[in-house]
Scaffold this active site. Structure first.
Site, PDB file in Angstrom:
ATOM      1  CB  SER A   1       2.802  12.342 -12.478  1.00  0.00           C
ATOM      2  OG  SER A   1       2.224  13.287 -11.589  1.00  0.00           O
ATOM      3  N   GLY A   2       1.604   9.657 -11.524  1.00  0.00           N
ATOM      4  CA  GLY A   2       1.027   8.845 -10.468  1.00  0.00           C
ATOM      5  C   GLY A   2       2.136   8.184  -9.695  1.00  0.00           C
ATOM      6  N   GLY A   3       1.735   7.281  -8.795  1.00  0.00           N
ATOM      7  CA  GLY A   3       2.720   6.639  -7.946  1.00  0.00           C
ATOM      8  C   GLY A   3       3.699   5.781  -8.713  1.00  0.00           C
TER       9      GLY A   3
ATOM     10  CG  ASP B   1      -3.701  -0.893  -8.386  1.00  0.00           C
ATOM     11  OD1 ASP B   1      -4.513  -0.798  -7.446  1.00  0.00           O
ATOM     12  OD2 ASP B   1      -3.001   0.059  -8.776  1.00  0.00           O
TER      13      ASP B   1
END
Length: 870
Positions: A20-22, A134
């Site tokens: 998971s991440g932001g 990004d």
């Protein structure tokens, strides 16, 4: 919330959570429709209610779906299930670049290789008007197969700067378009990899990705971040005001050109960076050894530091000075009209060799065969208005011709004879049908007659290459081999490349004229591949190198008036010429090398010497390798070297093609290429004098010492006859034929009384050298196996099995010729970068199997359209 295993989202069943991440949670899932595993990215529940986050997530899915590139994560689906929004992508196995780097610097070669792949993906996105915004090591993924993938376009936006179409409401002026523009002053991205304009919250374009890439490449090579501080604010301040530490303090061995590339990426002003990711890719490829479409001077200019600004006053002085100089020069000598340089338009962007390329009749669609990214050769289509290529369902096939009606002539399942000579099965096919119909076996090359009714072929029959015009009507044959037959536009002549030595791409252009005579119409080339008629039919253009392997573009008339059309760094292979003079060609950068497993070692060592190292013979004790350098380093006529397997410097013995080393290691047989016909020389490895071994009318192809060192055998042919095997004394005298015409063999039994030859249907036989006795069938050797050597007796052999499917691994097996008993000896895996270039090449091995060497090839090709050649 996390989704437990077994949860259904549409047609997908969750298996397990991967991370998971932001911007989301990632799961392994099963696609019930196609029965495959995929990755599903789900927006977390806390963010699902955030309209901005939801919009960015949906934008990510659309951005990735708009791209199709091997270095960008592929998306399969985007959907919603109730309140859950998710994207379905390919499932990757491997690790992120962050995990690969850790806290250590990477080897320069590996960092540049990864960098080239990353930039190619960035360039493909930019060409579709998409900026990532990004880029960071966490968003770069390295698969277990070594493929680089760019992840997470969640912050991407479409700028419209690379779009050829006009935005709605812009009056047809091609104004900027955006998917969901970010407000000025909003900072998105990851601190440490942001560009200065990103830190300031200014509008962004593609050059922000170039800055972020520069920061990533710096970190890969330095083992530390380019910009870092004790807080995010301090890191941002460093990005705005400071330069990264000099590499001289960190890695003093870094090439200066690579340092300049990184510094230019990290310029504070976007206008001072590379103008495009495409330009950046060219500069990196020049360092990695991959080919590019610029000259050496242009590549140097691309990485030069930006020019200093000139004050208005200084500019005025410069203008006056230039004007005065121009006036004086004009009074003294009228300036010639400027010469317009040819224009190059790149069509392909992947790694691997291109073998053939042809134009469809509309000259807008191109068909080529290539072995991309270590995969088998396959046929693809491309267009000049798109960077993408579409695969056709013809695997292990080459495109060799396209008729005036758009019908394809392809050759599948090529089987090697020797060197480049690899005939296969000729078939007819169409782009739309996706199926083919076999026409003729053992065909090397072919071309259509002007009306598309029949073909001219180079046909391998009875161990001889024949030119058939049309199929079945033999008009020319040779003991060498023939490639690239091309029929004139009036259908009365056939131009082709005639190679005197079987399997070697040395040769010249020739023509079958309307009277039925074959004439040589060019000088000799050390390498020649690719031929086509000019639009007017007054010239034949072909790729040729007079020295080494750097083929340029030559032209010759049917009566032999030759000229140079173009020469560039690297090598070109002509594919086709359109009616308007547009040229389709591949630009190649290649090398051949050797790796060795020395006695007592557990890892292979690369013992390549120059740019085109060919392994020829291994000494019986396994310590010394005889090699030929056939590239630029070898010079005209090639060069013969000896090199120890311990990696010590190679010793040059002389010019020519290496053939064999004597059992005592004191003498080497070499082939002299000029003058024709090719003869044999004896070269000392230590004290001694080189001397001719042969001087006759026979063209000597390949030779080997017999075990007693007093005699040698060779394959060769007399004028107008087919090749056969001969035996001759080292001290001189006339050669004696050992085999009938069309039958050859060089592997002798340890007692020197018999040689191995290949009979009908590939069956091996033992033939007495002195002619006494009948041939003996080697019934336990399969036709598909390659015979490497005898062990220490005449009834045990080492053979190589065909590569294992999907792996390229070659198994070496010991075979008892009396009983058929088989004993595995070892398995030899190919270098990964050589998979698309034939995998494991020549294998030389000691009798006990403890020492071996394998040859390999690496070629990087790029397909170009060239306009303006005269």
């Amino acid at each position: 919330m996390s989704l437990p295993g077994g949860t259904r989202l549409g047609a997908y069943e969750i298996i397990e959570k991967l991370g998971s991440g932001g911007q989301g949670e990632v799961y392994r899932a099963r696609d019930a429709k196609l029965n495959r595993e995929v990755a599903i990215k789900v927006l977390p529940e806390a963010l699902a209610k955030d309209p901005a986050a939801l919009a960015r997530f949906e934008k990510e899915a659309h951005a990735i779906a708009a791209l199709s590139h091997p270095n960008i994560l592929a998306i399969h689906d985007f959907a919603r299930d109730g309140e859950v929004a998710y994207a379905v992508t390919e499932l990757l196995e491997g690790e992120t670049l962050r995990a690969r780097m850790g806290d250590h610097a990477m080897p320069v070669r590996k960092a540049v290789d990864f960098g080239v792949h990353i930039v190619r993906g960035i360039a493909a996105a930019h060409e579709r008007g998409i900026v990532h915004r990004d880029l960071k090591p966490e968003n770069i993924f390295i698969t277990r197969d070594g493929v680089v993938k760019i992840l997470d376009f969640g912050l991407a936006k479409a700028t419209g700067l690379f779009s050829s179409g006009a935005a709605a409401g812009d009056g047809g002026q091609g104004g900027e378009t955006r998917i969901a523009d970010t407000a000025v002053g909003t900072v998105l991205g990851t601190v440490g990899y942001m560009s200065p304009e990103q830190v300031r919250g200014l509008p962004l374009d593609h050059r922000t990705d170039i800055f972020s890439f520069g920061a990533i490449l710096y970190e890969m090579l330095a083992g530390r971040r380019a910009f870092r501080g004790d807080s995010q604010v301090e890191t941002m301040n460093a990005i705005l005001k400071e330069d990264p530490p000099e590499f001289a303090e960190i890695n003093p061995n870094l090439p200066g050109a690579l340092d300049r590339i990184i510094r230019r990426c990290l310029e504070k002003l976007p206008s001072d960076r590379f103008h495009s990711a495409h330009d950046l890719a060219i500069s990196l490829e020049a360092l990695s050894g991959a080919s590019n479409n610029t000259s050496v001077q242009a590549a140097a200019a691309a990485i030069a530091p930006p020019r200093r600004k000139i004050s208005p006053a200084m500019a005025a002085v410069a203008v006056l000075a230039v004007g005065a100089a121009a006036f004086l020069a004009g009074r003294m000598l009228a300036a010639p009209a400027p010469i317009k340089a040819p224009e190059f338009f790149r069509l392909t962007y992947r790694r691997g060799p291109i073998w053939y390329s042809r134009m469809m009749p509309d000259a807008a669609t191109f068909v080529y065969s290539a072995a991309w990214d270590g995969n088998p050769i396959q046929i693809y289509t491309a267009r000049g208005d798109s960077p993408d290529s579409a695969p056709l369902p013809f695997v292990r096939s080459d495109i060799v011709a396209i008729s005036s009606k758009g019908e394809l002539a392809i050759i599948s399942n090529r089987r090697g004879i020797t060197g480049f000579a690899r005939p296969g099965t000729l078939a007819r096919a169409t782009l739309s049908a996706g199926a083919s119909r076999d026409v003729l076996d053992r065909v090397q090359d072919a071309d259509w007659l002007p009306d598309g009714s029949n073909l001219v072929v180079t046909h391998y029959v009875d161990n001889k290459f024949k030119l058939e015009f049309p199929i079945g009507n033999v008009v020319y044959e040779t003991a060498g081999w023939i490639t690239d037959p091309r029929v004139s536009r009036d259908g009365k002549s056939v131009a082709f490349l005639d190679h005197p030595i079987l399997g070697d791409d040395r040769g010249h252009a020739a023509i079958l004229d309307p009277s039925g005579k074959v004439r040589k119409i060019s000088g000799d080339c050390e390498s020649t591949q690719g031929l086509a008629w000019s639009p007017s039919g007054e010239e034949i253009w072909f790729s040729c190198s007079s020295k080494g392997l750097s083929r340029g573009l030559q032209a010759t008339t049917p009566d032999g008036r030759e000229r140079t059309v173009m020469r560039v760094p690297g090598s070109v292979q002509l594919g086709d010429i359109a009616a308007d003079g547009t040229v389709l060609l591949a630009h190649d950068s290649g090398r051949r090398g050797v790796v060795a497993m020395a006695r007592g070692e557990t890892r292979e060592r690369d013992i390549s010497w120059l740019d085109w190292t060919q392994p020829i013979a291994l000494s019986e004790d396994g310590t010394t390798l005889l090699i030929t350098e056939e590239g630029e380093g070898g010079g005209a006529g090639y060069a013969v070297y000896l090199r120890k397997l311990d990696g010590s410097p190679a010793v040059r013995l002389g010019s020519g093609e290496a053939m064999s080393i004597s059992a005592d290691g004191k003498w080497v047989i070499s082939q002299t290429l000029n003058p024709s016909p090719a003869q044999l020389m004896l070269l000392p490895t230590g004290v001694g004098t080189a001397r001719p071994l042969t001087n006759d009318a026979i063209t000597h192809e390949v030779a080997r010492f017999l075990p007693d060192g007093k005699r040698f055998i060779f394959n060769g042919f007399e004028p107008g006859k087919r090749s056969r095997t001969w035996v001759q004394s080292v001290e001189g005298g006339a050669p004696t034929p050992v085999t009938p015409e069309g039958v050859t063999g060089l592997l002798a039994t340890p007692d020197g009384t018999r040689i191995v030859v290949r009979g009908a249907e590939g069956v091996r036989m033992l033939v007495p050298i002195d002619g006494n006795g009948a041939p003996e069938t080697m019934k336990f050797i399969e036709p598909i196996e390659g015979v490497l050597r005898f062990t220490t007796d005449d009834h045990t052999m080492l053979v190589r099995r065909p590569p294992a499917p999907g792996t390229g691994v070659v198994d070496i097996v010991k075979v008892d010729l009396r009983t058929g008993a088989r004993t595995p000896v070892r398995s030899i895996a190919p270098l990964r970068e050589a998979l698309g270039n034939g995998g494991v090449g020549q294998i030389l091995i000691t009798a006990d199997g403890a020492v071996y060497v394998q040859g390999y090839g690496v070629t990087q090709s790029d397909l170009f359209l060239v306009k303006g050649l005269k």
